[in-house]
Design a protein around this motif. Sequence first.
Motif, PDB file in Angstrom:
ATOM      1  N   UNK A  99      -3.393 -17.586  70.874  1.00  0.00           N
ATOM      2  CA  UNK A  99      -2.717 -16.289  70.704  1.00  0.00           C
ATOM      3  C   UNK A  99      -1.438 -16.461  69.913  1.00  0.00           C
ATOM      4  N   UNK A 100      -1.260 -15.568  68.956  1.00  0.00           N
ATOM      5  CA  UNK A 100      -0.019 -15.516  68.181  1.00  0.00           C
ATOM      6  C   UNK A 100       0.648 -14.189  68.493  1.00  0.00           C
ATOM      7  N   UNK A 101       1.877 -14.225  68.895  1.00  0.00           N
ATOM      8  CA  UNK A 101       2.563 -12.993  69.273  1.00  0.00           C
ATOM      9  C   UNK A 101       2.969 -12.231  68.036  1.00  0.00           C
ATOM     10  N   UNK A 102       2.573 -10.967  67.971  1.00  0.00           N
ATOM     11  CA  UNK A 102       2.944 -10.126  66.823  1.00  0.00           C
ATOM     12  C   UNK A 102       4.253  -9.421  67.156  1.00  0.00           C
ATOM     13  N   UNK A 103       5.351 -10.061  66.771  1.00  0.00           N
ATOM     14  CA  UNK A 103       6.679  -9.498  67.016  1.00  0.00           C
ATOM     15  C   UNK A 103       7.455  -9.547  65.712  1.00  0.00           C
ATOM     16  N   UNK A 104       7.101  -8.652  64.795  1.00  0.00           N
ATOM     17  CA  UNK A 104       7.732  -8.659  63.475  1.00  0.00           C
ATOM     18  C   UNK A 104       7.109  -9.732  62.631  1.00  0.00           C
ATOM     19  N   UNK A 105       7.379 -11.007  62.925  1.00  0.00           N
ATOM     20  CA  UNK A 105       6.572 -12.071  62.335  1.00  0.00           C
ATOM     21  C   UNK A 105       5.939 -12.834  63.496  1.00  0.00           C
ATOM     22  N   UNK A 106       4.775 -13.460  63.259  1.00  0.00           N
ATOM     23  CA  UNK A 106       4.014 -14.069  64.329  1.00  0.00           C
ATOM     24  C   UNK A 106       4.449 -15.507  64.497  1.00  0.00           C
ATOM     25  N   UNK A 107       4.681 -15.896  65.718  1.00  0.00           N
ATOM     26  CA  UNK A 107       5.195 -17.224  65.978  1.00  0.00           C
ATOM     27  C   UNK A 107       4.272 -17.927  66.959  1.00  0.00           C
ATOM     28  N   UNK A 110       6.629   1.381  54.486  1.00  0.00           N
ATOM     29  CA  UNK A 110       8.077   1.327  54.634  1.00  0.00           C
ATOM     30  C   UNK A 110       8.708   0.501  53.512  1.00  0.00           C
ATOM     31  N   UNK A 111       8.077   0.561  52.329  1.00  0.00           N
ATOM     32  CA  UNK A 111       8.579  -0.092  51.118  1.00  0.00           C
ATOM     33  C   UNK A 111       8.536  -1.613  51.189  1.00  0.00           C
ATOM     34  N   UNK A 112       7.713  -2.134  52.094  1.00  0.00           N
ATOM     35  CA  UNK A 112       7.465  -3.568  52.178  1.00  0.00           C
ATOM     36  C   UNK A 112       5.975  -3.810  52.295  1.00  0.00           C
ATOM     37  N   UNK A 113       5.518  -4.866  51.662  1.00  0.00           N
ATOM     38  CA  UNK A 113       4.107  -5.225  51.671  1.00  0.00           C
ATOM     39  C   UNK A 113       3.717  -5.845  53.025  1.00  0.00           C
ATOM     40  N   UNK A 114       2.461  -5.626  53.440  1.00  0.00           N
ATOM     41  CA  UNK A 114       1.881  -6.397  54.531  1.00  0.00           C
ATOM     42  C   UNK A 114       2.141  -5.886  55.931  1.00  0.00           C
ATOM     43  N   UNK A 115       2.147  -4.591  56.127  1.00  0.00           N
ATOM     44  CA  UNK A 115       2.381  -4.045  57.466  1.00  0.00           C
ATOM     45  C   UNK A 115       1.353  -4.595  58.456  1.00  0.00           C
ATOM     46  N   UNK A 116       1.831  -5.199  59.532  1.00  0.00           N
ATOM     47  CA  UNK A 116       0.953  -5.783  60.528  1.00  0.00           C
ATOM     48  C   UNK A 116       0.559  -7.220  60.260  1.00  0.00           C
ATOM     49  N   UNK A 117       0.974  -7.764  59.106  1.00  0.00           N
ATOM     50  CA  UNK A 117       0.606  -9.137  58.763  1.00  0.00           C
ATOM     51  C   UNK A 117       1.641 -10.122  59.316  1.00  0.00           C
ATOM     52  N   UNK A 118       1.265 -11.382  59.324  1.00  0.00           N
ATOM     53  CA  UNK A 118       2.186 -12.431  59.724  1.00  0.00           C
ATOM     54  C   UNK A 118       3.453 -12.378  58.864  1.00  0.00           C
ATOM     55  N   UNK A 176      -1.629 -12.802  52.131  1.00  0.00           N
ATOM     56  CA  UNK A 176      -0.454 -13.151  52.931  1.00  0.00           C
ATOM     57  C   UNK A 176       0.832 -12.666  52.265  1.00  0.00           C
ATOM     58  N   UNK A 177       1.830 -12.353  53.066  1.00  0.00           N
ATOM     59  CA  UNK A 177       3.119 -11.924  52.526  1.00  0.00           C
ATOM     60  C   UNK A 177       3.701 -13.006  51.621  1.00  0.00           C
ATOM     61  N   UNK A 178       3.530 -14.266  51.990  1.00  0.00           N
ATOM     62  CA  UNK A 178       4.011 -15.362  51.140  1.00  0.00           C
ATOM     63  C   UNK A 178       3.371 -15.307  49.766  1.00  0.00           C
ATOM     64  N   UNK A 179       2.075 -15.022  49.691  1.00  0.00           N
ATOM     65  CA  UNK A 179       1.385 -14.947  48.405  1.00  0.00           C
ATOM     66  C   UNK A 179       1.888 -13.765  47.584  1.00  0.00           C
TER      67      UNK A 179
END
Length: 521
Positions: A7-15, A328-336, A424-427
Motif C-alpha cells: 500500500x502506498x498512501x495517497x497524501x498529495x504525493x505517495x510515500x 488546478x493548473x497542474x498535471x497529474x491529478x491523483x498521480x504519485x 508520471x509527473x516526473x516525465x
Amino acid sequence: MNDARSSLARRGFLIATGATALAFTAACGTGTTIPDAKNAAEGAPKQGGRLRAAFAGGGANETLDPHAANLFVDAARAKALFDKLADFGADLAAVPRLAEKWEPNDALDTWKITLRKAAFHDGKPLTAEDVLYSYRRIADPKGTFRAKASLEPIDLDASRALDPSTVEFKLKRPYAEFPNVLAAFGAYIVPKDATAFDKPIGSGPFSFVSFKPGSSLVVKRNDAYWEGAPHLDELEFVVASEESARVSALLGGQVEYAHELNPATARTHEGKGKIEIVRLPGSAMQGFVMKTDRPPFNDPRVRQAFFLIADRKELVDGALSGAGDIGNDLFGKGYQYYPAGLPQRTQDLDKARALLKEAGAEGLKVTLDTAPAATGFVEAAGIFKEQAAKAGVTVEIKVGNKDTYWKDILNNGTFASYRSGAMPIESHISQRLLTGSTTNATKWQHKDFDDLYQQAQSTRDVTQRGALYERMQRRLYDEGGFLIWGFADWIIATAPTVHGVSKQAPANTLDWARFDKIWLA
C-alpha cells in the motif's frame, strides 16, 4: 526492500512507508487489478471463449513490431503479445513486470535489474541479453522508435549482463526515477536478434495466431504465462476506425469490447442495459498552453489573470459533457507526487481584471490556436472565449489543421489548446518543462527550476524527493504556462457478458486493455 505492490498512501504525493532504499520486489502470480464491487459480485472468473475488441486502426501499414507502437491499438496488441520490465500503476508509479526487482547504487547512476523467471512463446527463457538487445534496438540512432527518447539516460555501451537473470544499467547521470524508463511506452522486451514481426514471439499472456494489417489480429491463451494463463481462449483485435462503427458492432453483437467512445455517445447509451459504459478517470489532461517567452504571456500577471478567468466546471461540462474532473493548473491529478493540498483555483473575474490592469494589458486581444485534434478542443476554445470576454479580454479563435496541429503549436503562436495522456509527473516535467526539453510548448525555461529537477533525481529518499517535486509544482501553480482546466475520462464500452474490466486504470497504464484479466460469462 519494499514491495512495489504494497500500500502506498495517497497524501498529495505517495510515500512508501519507511522507504529509504529504492529496491522493489514484485508480488508473484498476481496482477495489480483491484476488484471493484461489480466484479466481486460476479463471482469467480470463467474460462474459455473468444473476445472481440474493436479499436481505431492504422491502416494497411500496421505492424506488430512492439517498438513501433504509436496508436492505442498498437499498445493494446503489444501488451497482449509482449511484456516490459515495468509498467505504470493507476497512480502512475512504476510497478515491476519482467523485472522482479531493481536496486540502485548510492549515487543513483547504476541500477541492477533482476529478471523474473519467464519464457518466450517458443519456450526459450527470458535473459539479460534479450533485455539489452531490445533496448539497443530501440535506441539505435538509425531507428525512429518512440521509446528512444525515454531510454536517453542509459549508457547502453557501458551497460551489461551480470548473469543470465541480471542486467546492470549504467546511466549518464543520477536518476532516482529510473523505473519510469523501464515502464516507458513502447519499451517492450523481444527475443535477442529478433528483426521480423510478421509472426511475433513475445513473452506476453497471448501468443500469435494470425494477422491481417488494418483488419484483424487473432491471438490465443499462453498457458505458460509467468503471471498465470488468461481466462480467454482467444482474443481478436478488430479494426473499426470510426467511433460509430465500433459502437454499431458492439450493439450488433459483432464485438464485445469497443475502445474510445466520446462523452456524448456514452451518455446516450449509459444505463440502457444494452451495453456497459466504463469510464477510466484521470486519463487525459485538458487545458491551454501560454508561451511564457513572448508577449503577452511573458508577464506572469497575465498568466495569473488567465488562470482566474477559467470557469473549470463550465469547461468540463461543456467541452467534455461532464465526463471528467476539474483541474488546478497542474498535471497529474491523483498521480504519485501530485500536491493535492494546494487550494483549488476558482474563477475570479475581478481579480483577473485587476491583474491585467496592473500588467498594462487592459483591453487585451489574443489569438487562441485550436483544432479538432482531440475531443473537446474546439468546444473548450469557444467556452473560454466567452469567459474571457467577461474579463475584458478578446479571444480570437484560429482553427488549424488537426493533422499538423501538434507540430504547428509547439513553437508557433502564443496561446493554444492542449492535451496530454497519462504519464508520471516526473516525465511531464522532464519532457516539457526543462530548458532542454524537446516538447516544451510553454517555453518555460528557468535554470533554478532545472536545478531543482536535477536535485530531485540525485535524492535517494522518496519523502525528500517528493518535497522537491512539490516545490517545483508550487512554482508552476503560481506562474507556469499550463492552464489545466480538466482531466478527461477515457471511455470504453463492453457487452454485458464481459467481466473483469478494471475501472481504476487510466489509459496506457498496466490495467488498461488488460485482456488477460477479462472473462466472458
